[in-house]
Design a protein around this motif. Structure first.
Motif, PDB file in Angstrom:
ATOM      1  N   GLU B 233       0.840  -1.210   0.000  1.00  0.00           N
ATOM      2  CA  GLU B 233       0.000   0.000   0.000  1.00  0.00           C
ATOM      3  C   GLU B 233       0.872   1.257   0.000  1.00  0.00           C
ATOM      4  OE1 GLU B 233      -3.086  -0.049  -0.533  1.00  0.00           O
ATOM      5  OE2 GLU B 233      -3.536  -2.153  -0.166  1.00  0.00           O
ATOM      6  N   ARG B 235       3.943   1.581  -1.199  1.00  0.00           N
ATOM      7  CA  ARG B 235       4.575   1.723  -2.526  1.00  0.00           C
ATOM      8  C   ARG B 235       3.564   2.182  -3.581  1.00  0.00           C
ATOM      9  NH1 ARG B 235       7.707  -3.284  -0.920  1.00  0.00           N
ATOM     10  NH2 ARG B 235       9.792  -2.456  -0.468  1.00  0.00           N
ATOM     11  N   THR B 236       2.344   1.615  -3.514  1.00  0.00           N
ATOM     12  CA  THR B 236       1.306   2.002  -4.484  1.00  0.00           C
ATOM     13  C   THR B 236       0.956   3.480  -4.310  1.00  0.00           C
ATOM     14  OG1 THR B 236       0.426  -0.234  -4.308  1.00  0.00           O
ATOM     15  CG2 THR B 236      -0.993   1.387  -5.353  1.00  0.00           C
ATOM     16  N   ARG B 238       2.914   5.836  -3.067  1.00  0.00           N
ATOM     17  CA  ARG B 238       4.048   6.651  -3.520  1.00  0.00           C
ATOM     18  C   ARG B 238       4.084   6.721  -5.044  1.00  0.00           C
ATOM     19  NH1 ARG B 238       8.287   9.605  -3.113  1.00  0.00           N
ATOM     20  NH2 ARG B 238      10.257   9.070  -4.108  1.00  0.00           N
ATOM     21  N   ALA B 239       3.791   5.585  -5.697  1.00  0.00           N
ATOM     22  CA  ALA B 239       3.777   5.551  -7.169  1.00  0.00           C
ATOM     23  C   ALA B 239       2.702   6.513  -7.696  1.00  0.00           C
ATOM     24  CB  ALA B 239       3.513   4.131  -7.656  1.00  0.00           C
ATOM     25  N   LEU B 242       3.927  10.102  -7.265  1.00  0.00           N
ATOM     26  CA  LEU B 242       4.964  10.460  -8.243  1.00  0.00           C
ATOM     27  C   LEU B 242       4.363  10.693  -9.624  1.00  0.00           C
ATOM     28  CD1 LEU B 242       7.902   8.046  -7.274  1.00  0.00           C
ATOM     29  CD2 LEU B 242       7.790  10.519  -6.933  1.00  0.00           C
ATOM     30  N   LEU B 243       3.401   9.832  -9.998  1.00  0.00           N
ATOM     31  CA  LEU B 243       2.745   9.993 -11.303  1.00  0.00           C
ATOM     32  C   LEU B 243       1.975  11.308 -11.362  1.00  0.00           C
ATOM     33  CD1 LEU B 243       1.390   6.418 -12.142  1.00  0.00           C
ATOM     34  CD2 LEU B 243       3.131   7.710 -13.385  1.00  0.00           C
ATOM     35  N   GLU B 246       4.398  14.074 -11.758  1.00  0.00           N
ATOM     36  CA  GLU B 246       4.945  14.068 -13.121  1.00  0.00           C
ATOM     37  C   GLU B 246       3.956  14.715 -14.093  1.00  0.00           C
ATOM     38  OE1 GLU B 246       7.143  10.697 -15.886  1.00  0.00           O
ATOM     39  OE2 GLU B 246       5.281  10.213 -14.869  1.00  0.00           O
TER      40      GLU B 246
END
Lengths: 52, 249
Positions: B233, B235-236, B238-239, B242-243, B246
């Motif tokens: 959870e 890591r998801t 954080r991803a 970040l997206l 971006e």
């Protein structure tokens, strides 16, 4: 080696098959999802690092 | 040294990464020992025959179903009071494990009940409160998935968790509140039953010891899985962050 479960063999064995089956599905799903999340995050971090 | 340092996602992942292999091995060892001991090396009960072997799965899974919700309650309260993301994500990570444990408890209960009570299901206080607890688990998981904003989802699911705690406690004490129904009262987690000062409905030590080892295996399995799933959870999340960053630049 197999104990004599008598007339209740079907319900006892079904309990073990259902329970252990559900636990295995839960563990496998958790491990696969963990690997995917780790790989996805590494990919995004690498792309951002290259782009920076 | 404060427990709150583990609220830092990096510290949490680093610490749990070190613990996970040990926890996993201990969980497998305890589960295998408890279940093999119980299944192969314990006698049949004089009244219930070989169906007593279901106890090594039914009781630990039922205990976990209730206690996982209580763990989610504590994590939700930590989120509400201190706004630590890791605690909200730990509660989210625990829900599917709790739902699975509830299904195991309900399924093994039905399989045990059919030959002993002559029915798969009855609207007994404990069975009904367990079914409602399962529906709360499903609702909790669905609510997390339905809301895009993580903080809003954590707020709303925390409130749902507080409400559902009533049923988690009811499913433990239902037989005491309403002295009716087919399901027996507590025969393990009762002071008199453990110390031996009362003999009514006491689980014999022949069955109790393998069940205790199996229950320890269930607890260790839960801790290992909740660590792994909380990492996922984190890591998801954080991803996604970040997206989003971006895309906004």
């Amino acid at each position: 080696m197999m104990p004599d479960l008598g007339k209740y063999a079907d319900v006892v064995l079904a309990s073990y098959v259902v329970s252990l089956g559900l636990i295995v599905v839960l563990v496998v799903a958790s491990v696969l999802r963990s690997r995917k999340a780790k790989a996805d995050l590494q990919k995004i971090e690498a792309r951002l690092k290259d782009g920076a | 040294m404060s427990i709150w340092k583990y609220a830092n996602p990096v510290t949490f992942i680093r610490t749990t990464d070190r613990l996970l292999p040990w926890l996993s091995v201990a969980a497998v060892l305890c589960l295998a020992t408890g279940l093999i001991w119980g299944f192969f090396f314990t006698p049949d009960d004089f009244r219930q025959g070989s169906t007593v072997k279901i106890i090594y799965l039914h009781v630990p899974s039922a205990l976990m179903a209730i206690n996982i919700w209580l763990m989610m309650l504590v994590a939700s309260l930590v989120w509400i009071v201190r706004r630590h993301h890791v605690s909200a994500l730990a509660a989210r990570a625990a829900a599917p494990i709790g739902a699975t444990m509830t299904v195991i408890a309900l399924a093994t209960g039905a399989l045990w009940g059919q030959p002993m009570w002559g029915t798969w299901w009855v609207w007994d206080p404990r069975l009904t409160s367990f079914l409602i607890l399962f529906l709360f688990y499903l609702g909790y998981i669905a609510l997390w998935s339905a809301i895009e904003d993580d903080d809003t989802a954590a707020d709303l699911t925390s409130i749902l968790c507080l409400v559902g705690s009533v049923f988690a406690i009811l499913s433990r004490y239902a037989v005491n509140f309403w002295n009716q129904g087919l399901h027996q009262g507590a025969s393990v987690m009762r002071a008199g039953a453990i110390t031996g000062s009362d003999t009514e409905e006491k689980v014999s030590n022949v069955f109790f010891y393998p069940m205790a080892v199996s229950a320890l295996g269930f607890i260790l399995l839960f801790v290992a899985l909740v660590f792994l799933r909380t990492q996922t959870e984190i890591r998801t999340r954080r991803a996604r962050a970040l997206l989003a960053r971006e895309q906004s630049t």
